[in-house]
Design an enzyme around this catalytic site. Structure first.
Site, PDB file in Angstrom:
ATOM      1  N   TRP B  99     -40.149 -45.100 -32.306  1.00 50.38           N
ATOM      2  CA  TRP B  99     -38.779 -45.661 -32.644  1.00 50.38           C
ATOM      3  C   TRP B  99     -38.344 -46.367 -31.330  1.00 50.38           C
ATOM      4  CZ3 TRP B  99     -38.597 -47.278 -37.387  1.00 50.38           C
ATOM      5  CH2 TRP B  99     -38.846 -46.536 -38.325  1.00 50.38           C
ATOM      6  N   ASP B 166     -29.524 -44.970 -29.623  1.00 55.53           N
ATOM      7  CA  ASP B 166     -30.236 -45.063 -31.268  1.00 55.53           C
ATOM      8  C   ASP B 166     -29.880 -43.328 -31.544  1.00 55.53           C
ATOM      9  OD1 ASP B 166     -31.293 -44.609 -33.655  1.00 55.53           O
ATOM     10  OD2 ASP B 166     -33.086 -45.578 -32.929  1.00 55.53           O
ATOM     11  N   LYS B 190     -29.535 -39.816 -42.629  1.00 50.39           N
ATOM     12  CA  LYS B 190     -29.704 -38.496 -42.142  1.00 50.39           C
ATOM     13  C   LYS B 190     -28.532 -37.843 -42.412  1.00 50.39           C
ATOM     14  CE  LYS B 190     -33.639 -40.192 -40.083  1.00 50.39           C
ATOM     15  NZ  LYS B 190     -34.975 -40.325 -40.645  1.00 50.39           N
TER      16      LYS B 190
END
Lengths: 357, 357
Positions: B99, B166, B190
Site C-alpha cells: 500500500w 495512511d 476496518k
C-alpha cells in the site's frame, strides 16, 4: 406508508429494503454483508451479476464495459475530461442546468470547453435545440435529465464525435440505444441503487487516446482491467443495486417500467394542466418523466398545500430553491398509487379552496 | 456464530449490524435510510454527530477538519499529492509494503517522489528505522499499519515537514497524537465502518499553498467548505460509521479499546511464540496489533490447520498470497473470545499432531 417523492437519494422498492436489511444481519453463512471481504466468491458473484444485469437491462452492445465506481456524478465531471480531453483539445457541452454547468466547470480545470447552447437566461425551463456541435471537439457532453428543473432530453443529439451523457436521474427509466453513446455515467441514487455508488458504461475504444498521466483511481482503464475491483468497492451499495436491478428485471425490464413511468407522468401532468390552482414550469415538449416541477397560480397557497399534502403522507415534494413551488420526483420504484395520492390531494385542495371562497 | 478474522471489510459489532438493519427498514418516520435525502435535518445530524465523535474519540485539536469522502485510501494516494505537492517539489515516502508502494506510485503521476527507506528486499517483514527525511520535501508520507505483512509503526517519525499518514487499518485502534500529523486518511472498512467511506483529518493550514488547478471533488477545500456534503455523500456508510463510533464511545473510547487490542494481540503472539508448530513472520518489535501474520514450521500442515480452524467457526485467517500462511486480523470489534477460540484451535491442533506422531 409514506408517498416518497424525494429527488434523491430516493425511494427504492420495499422488497429491496427487506432483502437489504436481511443481508445486513446475515448475507452468507451467518456473516453480515458489511463484514465480508470483497474478494470472497460470494461478493465477486454479486458484482458479476450486477454488471450482467446492467448489460441485459440496457441491451449494452459488445465493446462496452460496465463499471461500478465511487464519488458520484461529480467525480465523473472530472474523470471524463481527464480521460478524454487531450492537451490543446476542446470539449463541447450543452448547458441545461446546474449539473450541466458543474460538469463543464470541472472540465475547464482540465482543458478547453465550448458551450454549444444554454437555456440559463430562461432559468433552464427548456432544452435548447438547433445548436451546432463542432466536428473537431474531443467529445460532446450533455445531461439527459435535469433533476432540478424537470426537463428531459429524449433524443440523442446528432453528431459524429464521441457522446458523453450524465444520466444520473433517468438511467433505467426508459429504453435507450447505448450504441449512440461513448460514455454514460450516473450516480446510482435514483433508479440504480442507494447513494455511494456510481455506474459508468464506457465504450472501450475511446480510452487510451490521449497522453495525460492519469492517477489509477481516476483512469477508467484501471477499473476495466480489474472488473471494478481495483480497490475495495462500495460493497453494500453494489449489493443493493443488484437487488434493485433484479427487481427491475422481474417487473419486465426497462421497456415495461418505461410504460409505467409514462402513465405516472401523464397522469400528474394532466392534473397540473387541468387544475386551475397549479401550473407547470417547463416547456411542454421538454417535460421530464422523472422530476415534475410545478407551482401554484397563487404562490400564497403553496405553503398550505405543502402542509395539506404532508397530512396525506406525501413527502419530498418541496421544489428546489432555484425553481420554487413543487417537484414530484417519480422514479421507477414510486408506485402509481402514490401518484394517485398526490393527484387526489391536488383535487381535494381545489375543492377545499372552492368552498372557502 | 463465526469468528471473523477477515482483513477487511471486516467484523463490526453485532449491535451495529442490528441497528443498521433496522434503519434500512425504518430510519425515520417510516422511511428507510436508503431513501432519504442527504439534505434532510435527520441526515445532517448524522454527519454532524459522526464528525463530532471522530474529533472526540481521537482528541482532534482545533484547526483540523474531519471529512467523510469516497474512493478509499486509493483515491487519497492521488489526492494527497494533488493538494500538497507543488510543481518542482519533491515528496518523501517510507516504503513499508504494497500500500505504501501504491501511494508513492500515484504521487509520481503528480510530481517527484523520494523514497526515504524500504524493507522490500526483506519482503517488508520489518519497518525501516534510521532513515533521513529531507527538510525540503513538501511532505513525508507513511503507512502506520501494513495490513498485508502485519507490521505497525507506533511512533511518528521525527520531522519538521508536514506528516501525512495512511491509517486505514489502525485508526481508532490506539491513542494517537493528532497534532503530530498534518493529514491522516483511512478507508473506513476496518475500525470506522463499512466499505464505501473514507475518513480524512486535515490540518486546514496546509491547504491552498500550491498553484495547481484541482477539480472540486479532488480538492480537500471543497469538502471542508461543504461539511462533507459537496455532493451526495455515501449516506448508509456514514450512518453505519456513526453507529460504530457510538459503540466505541460506549466501550470507553480509544484508550479502552487499545487496552483490549493489546490483550488480544499479546495473547495470540504468546501462543505463536510458544506453540512449536507456528512461528511469526515479522520483526518482533514491529509486530502489528491489528494483523497478525504467522506460518507453520511445516508448511504441509497449513492446509489441514486451516480446515481444522474453519471447523471451529474461524474464518478469514488465510494469509495474503504475498506472505502465505495465516493472517489473523483483530480489529476493534473482534471479541477476545474469538481470539481464545483461535488459540484453542492452535493448541488442539498441536495435541492432535502430537498424538498422530
Amino acid at each position: 406508508m409514506k408517498h416518497n417523492f424525494g429527488a434523491g437519494p430516493c425511494i427504492l422498492p420495499q422488497e429491496v429494503f427487506k432483502q437489504a436489511a436481511q443481508a445486513v444481519l446475515d448475507f452468507n453463512d451467518g456473516l453480515s454483508i458489511l463484514e465480508i471481504s470483497h474478494r470472497t466468491t460470494e461478493f465477486e458473484a454479486v458484482v458479476a451479476e450486477a454488471g450482467k444485469l446492467v448489460k441485459e437491462l440496457l441491451n449494452v452492445p459488445s465493446g462496452y464495459s460496465v463499471l461500478f465506481l465511487q464519488g458520484g456524478a461529480s467525480l465523473q465531471f472530472a474523470m471524463v475530461p481527464m480521460n478524454l480531453l487531450g492537451d490543446g483539445q476542446t470539449a463541447s457541452y450543452l448547458d441545461t442546468g446546474v449539473w450541466a454547468t458543474k460538469a463543464l466547470k470541472e472540465a475547464k480545470f482540465i482543458g478547453n470547453v465550448n458551450v454549444v447552447a444554454s437555456s440559463k437566461d430562461a432559468n433552464y425551463t427548456f432544452i435548447p435545440k438547433d445548436f451546432e456541435i463542432p466536428a473537431d471537439s474531443a467529445y460532446f457532453h450533455y445531461t439527459s435529465n435535469n433533476t432540478i428543473y424537470g426537463t428531459e432530453l429524449f433524443e440523442v443529439p446528432q453528431t459524429n464525435i464521441p457522446v458523453v451523457c450524465d444520466m444520473s436521474s433517468d438511467i433505467m427509466s426508459r429504453v435507450i440505444d447505448v450504441s449512440k453513446f461513448d460514455l454514460i455515467y450516473a450516480g446510482a441514487q435514483k433508479n440504480v441503487g442507494p447513494a455511494g455508488l456510481t455506474i459508468a458504461i464506457v465504450k472501450n475504444e475511446i480510452l487510451g487516446k490521449i497522453d495525460r498521466k492519469i492517477p489509477s483511481m481516476l483512469n477508467y482503464q484501471s477499473h476495466i482491467d480489474n472488473d471494478s475491483m481495483y480497490n475495495t468497492p462500495p460493497v453494500f451499495s453494489i449489493y443493493v443495486a443488484l437487488l434493485n436491478l433484479r427487481w427491475l428485471k422481474s417487473k419486465g425490464g426497462v421497456a415495461e417500467i418505461e410504460k409505467e413511468n409514462k402513465q405516472k407522468a401523464e397522469a400528474l401532468y394532466r392534473e397540473i394542466d387541468r387544475n386551475p390552482l397549479f401550473k407547470g414550469t417547463c416547456a411542454v415538449e421538454d417535460r421530464s418523466r422523472m422530476n415534475i416541477c410545478f407551482v401554484m397560480e397563487n404562490p400564497e397557497l403553496e405553503k398550505p398545500f405543502l402542509k395539506f399534502a404532508e397530512e396525506q403522507g406525501i413527502v419530498g415534494i418541496k421544489g428546489h430553491r432555484s425553481v420554487g413551488g413543487f417537484r414530484a420526483s417519480m422514479y421507477n420504484a414510486l408506485p402509481i398509487t402514490s401518484v394517485h395520492a398526490l393527484i387526489d390531494a391536488m383535487q381535494s385542495f381545489e375543492e377545499k379552496q372552492a368552498k372557502s371562497n
